[in-house]
Design a protein around this motif. Structure first.
Motif, mmCIF file in Angstrom:
data_model
loop_
_atom_site.group_PDB
_atom_site.id
_atom_site.type_symbol
_atom_site.label_atom_id
_atom_site.label_comp_id
_atom_site.label_asym_id
_atom_site.label_seq_id
_atom_site.Cartn_x
_atom_site.Cartn_y
_atom_site.Cartn_z
ATOM 1 N N LEU A 11 -5.425 -0.229 1.772
ATOM 2 C CA LEU A 11 -5.344 -2.327 1.792
ATOM 3 C C LEU A 11 -6.788 -2.394 0.940
ATOM 4 O O LEU A 11 -6.466 -2.884 0.388
ATOM 5 N N TYR B 149 -2.416 -4.876 6.139
ATOM 6 C CA TYR B 149 -2.798 -6.277 7.327
ATOM 7 C C TYR B 149 -2.833 -6.141 8.336
ATOM 8 O O TYR B 149 -3.944 -6.820 9.300
ATOM 9 N N ALA C 153 1.341 -4.590 1.292
ATOM 10 C CA ALA C 153 0.305 -5.108 1.924
ATOM 11 C C ALA C 153 -0.181 -6.140 3.143
ATOM 12 O O ALA C 153 -1.183 -5.731 4.086
ATOM 13 N N ILE D 46 -4.778 -1.973 -2.741
ATOM 14 C CA ILE D 46 -3.738 -2.583 -2.692
ATOM 15 C C ILE D 46 -4.362 -4.040 -3.307
ATOM 16 O O ILE D 46 -3.521 -4.215 -4.905
#
Length: 364
Positions: free
Chosen positions: A284, A358, A354, A287
């Motif tokens: 994460l 998340y 993502a 990215i």
């Protein structure tokens, strides 16, 4: 002690084969007679001791034990244990036809799943095995209610029979967790021509929506429902239940606000969930920072709907009940804040990744 534990215990004590069997009306009448006093008494027949456990509309569920070589004292002990169990059944209110047999299968299923034996075949001593050779659709229903005394085996079975209008099996697994097995042909009613244009996945999704709506209208609370493709339960039941349990876990993480979860729609989510937490957080960070967009509920809903509609602007605007220009404004705002244009396949794939990362890291 449940029926399966009772059977195993008696088998250990006597060294003889035992079983639990559901009898038809004629067989019940021939063994136990029609009088109330007779129906409470054990009988011997063709070398077996038969002890009635409970009766439902003229049908008996009975425990049988091979008698050859048993002493009078052993026969007396078997009878005493089974009669005590029958009294306990009446006290708990288990009277629905098939419930004892369903709970017997439940004990075995939970045991196999705890040992991660997802390829186990149902053994011959399971009373329901004879009904598990045809193609059946498995549904898993999970209630988030703390306690719902109205939702019992009997009431849920009655509701399911009304919905499917034919033979179904209901297996109570863990607390607030129910496995439902329906004949595959019940999905179409046997009319193949009418459903030629609809895939099996679409039929399963539609059936699940109707079933969930019915259950949610009957009882107050939150219910999650997952469904898997048809299986032959004798060999595929444990693996299918494992898949359905995983599907509901994934649905709760990645599909917040949805209550029907389909395993074929969660392939990417299953992959993300299998990655170690530390690696997910690392990915994460690599990215890019999308937190400002993903933390915004309106923007998150917009992205979820946009991906659900295959990145189609017009269909997404209709689903969100907003003007097309409003949607384009939101997409432009996402591009300004993140640098990613989700109308481009490459950027859409990155933002989707993502978003999933998340969701699962935020939940930790």
């Amino acid at each position: 002690m449940d029926s399966e534990a009772l059977r195993q215990r008696l088998e250990q004590l006597t060294g003889k084969r035992t079983g639990i069997k559901q009898l038809g009306r004629q067989h019940s009448a021939s063994l136990f007679g029609a009088g109330t006093e007779q129906q409470d008494q054990p009988v011997t027949h063709e070398g077996h001791l038969w002890v009635p456990l409970y009766e439902n509309e003229g049908r008996f569920t009975a425990l049988w034990v091979e008698m050859e070589g048993l002493s009078p004292l052993e026969l007396q002990l078997v009878n005493y244990a089974a009669r005590n169990y029958a009294v306990a059944l009446k006290a708990t209110g288990i009277k629905e036809e098939g419930e004892v047999e369903a709970r017997q299968l439940s004990v075995w299923l939970n045991s196999q799943l705890e040992q991660e034996k997802i390829d186990a075949e149902i053994p011959d001593d399971m009373t329901l095995k004879g009904r598990l050779f045809g193609d059946m659709i498995p549904f898993l229903l999970v209630s988030e209610n703390v306690h719902n005394p109205q939702m019992t085996y009997r009431t849920l079975m009655k509701l399911l029979r009304n919905y499917f209008e034919n033979e179904i099996l209901l297996i109570p697994l863990q607390e607030k967790e129910w496995l439902i097995l329906a004949r595959k042909e019940l999905l179409t009613g046997g009319d193949d021509k009418e459903d030629e244009e609809e895939s099996e996945d679409e039929l399963l999704a539609q059936t699940s929506m109707g079933l969930h709506e019915l259950i949610a209208s009957e009882w107050v609370g939150v219910f999650h429902l997952a469904v898997a493709p048809a299986i032959i339960p004798v060999k595929g039941l444990t693996g299918s239940v494992a898949l359905l349990r995983e599907t509901i876990v994934l649905g709760r993480i990645f599909q917040v606000g949805d209550y029907i979860h389909l395993p074929w729609e969660l392939h990417m989510e299953r992959l993300i969930n299998s990655i170690p937490d530390s690696r997910r957080r690392q990915l994460l960070g690599q990215i890019g920072d999308y937190s400002s967009v993903l933390a915004d509920k309106e923007m998150l809903l917009t992205l979820e709907t946009f991906f659900e509609m295959d990145c189609n602007v017009s269909e997404t605007a209709k689903k969100l009940y907003i003007h097309r220009n409003t949607l384009l404004y939101r997409l432009d705002k996402i591009k300004q804040e993140t640098g990613a244009d989700v109308r481009s396949f490459g950027d859409a794939a990155i933002v989707k990744l993502a978003m999933l990362l998340y969701k699962v890291t935020k939940r930790k």
